[in-house]
Write an enzyme that holds these catalytic residues in place. Sequence first.
Site, PDB file in Angstrom:
ATOM      1  N   HIS A 265       0.581  -1.549   0.276  1.00 34.27           N
ATOM      2  CA  HIS A 265       0.151   0.139   0.188  1.00 34.27           C
ATOM      3  C   HIS A 265       0.957   1.182  -0.092  1.00 34.27           C
ATOM      4  O   HIS A 265       1.165   2.540  -0.876  1.00 34.27           O
ATOM      5  CB  HIS A 265      -1.300  -0.252   1.044  1.00 34.27           C
ATOM      6  CG  HIS A 265      -2.129  -0.998   1.066  1.00 34.27           C
ATOM      7  ND1 HIS A 265      -2.764  -1.614  -0.091  1.00 34.27           N
ATOM      8  CD2 HIS A 265      -2.303  -2.296   2.125  1.00 34.27           C
ATOM      9  CE1 HIS A 265      -3.728  -2.399   0.280  1.00 34.27           C
ATOM     10  NE2 HIS A 265      -3.307  -3.149   1.433  1.00 34.27           N
ATOM     11  N   ASP A 316      -4.674  -7.826  -3.954  1.00 33.88           N
ATOM     12  CA  ASP A 316      -5.784  -7.901  -2.712  1.00 33.88           C
ATOM     13  C   ASP A 316      -6.481  -8.549  -2.166  1.00 33.88           C
ATOM     14  O   ASP A 316      -6.230 -10.020  -2.064  1.00 33.88           O
ATOM     15  CB  ASP A 316      -5.276  -6.146  -1.999  1.00 33.88           C
ATOM     16  CG  ASP A 316      -4.812  -6.724   0.104  1.00 33.88           C
ATOM     17  OD1 ASP A 316      -4.859  -7.125   0.466  1.00 33.88           O
ATOM     18  OD2 ASP A 316      -5.464  -4.905   0.144  1.00 33.88           O
TER      19      ASP A 316
END
Length: 438
Positions: A265, A316
């Site tokens: 991220h 993800d």
Amino acid sequence: VTSYWLERAWTPDGTVDGLRVDVHDGVLTKVEPGQPDGAIRLAGLTVPGLANCHSHAFHRALRGRTQRQRGTFWSWREQMYDVAARLTPDLYHELARATYREMVSVGITSVGEFHYLHHQQDGTPYSDANEMGHALVEAACEAGIRLALLDTCYLAAGIGRPPEGVQVRFSDGTAEAWAERVESADRAWRDHRVRVGAAVHSIRAVPRDQMKHVVAWADDHYAPLHVHLSEQVAENEACLAAYATTPTGVLEEVGALGPRTSAVHATHLTDADVVRLGRTRTNACFCPTTERDLGDGIGPSRRLHHAGAPLTLGSDSHAVVDLFEEMRAVELDERLASQSRGHWPAAELLEAATHQGHRSLGFDRVGRIEVGAAADLVTLDTASARTAGTGADECTAVFAASGADVVSVLRDGVDVTQDVADVGVELDRVVRRIWESR
Ligand SMILES: [Zn+2]
């Protein structure tokens, strides 16, 4: 030796027409311009296999469900924990296999599985403490995908708070106990083309004084080390309050940054954080479709790249599994954030999704169409409604194609092309079973 003729291919020298490649023992032994006679023809544009560097396979059961009734971050998390509580080794295996087959169907040949669902519902280990990991290894094997099992240390609900509810399934109690379990996993799977790597779930879930054991295990094994980093502003605030520095600052203090490390991220960073990640050549693993779905924010991908932190990509939560979409999202998000165009050349995004991604998972010889590399070849239809008339080069792959344009997938020279209708049936069956269980 098997010979292929690639009508068009994206190589380190750019896009070339009429490439003849020889594959021996899963490796490219010859790559040169040539004629198609006697070779297996791959019509369309062939690119290297794609690397999905951040996956939680079980989140696939949430697609299209967590968005109901508007769907806040917290309602998403509640449903995610609900699925985590339901999974048995059997269901985990079946869901992961179907999810990995979906990945292969869109050209993904390696996956980094950020695996923290370790123990039974009440937190006690299975008789084999790595039973849930075995389920993933088998699933990957059956789907034909190369697996980096990023075994994740998860010890706390938040800084200074013990695991709550379903989180007891995630925790080994201490990082030393985590390391012991991972050591036996590494021994068991070394011969199965599985790369065992380490992960720190986040600075929230692993106390600072425990992180050194995870870092030491990764260093001793020269293994990849992945960590969720600064996905939400609240994480930074809790970290500053507890440790008087940012999450990136904590990772630097415990020696966790470096070229084998991936910061997943890396959304809400200070200027100093960008410098720290760049100077240490830490990979920045962006997951734009998930960050979009969860409302996380837009990370400074280009500034990280300029500072020295290579970009990699992951799907993800699998709200979307399509690395073509992730690639273009990096550039398009930058455009929205900056109100200007032209930050990432397509070739650099394709490099992030292929070679750099595989490297960050510990697969150094994967992700390029060149002699000595693994024969991971993904062929795109260049005459589909999406791709026709686009020039059939790296811009087609990054700005026009979708996973639906993938027509052939080789991993280590093995044809692992998926029947998409079949993958749909398998996904539907297992997701239903999960939601109907208990
Ligand atoms: Zn994640």
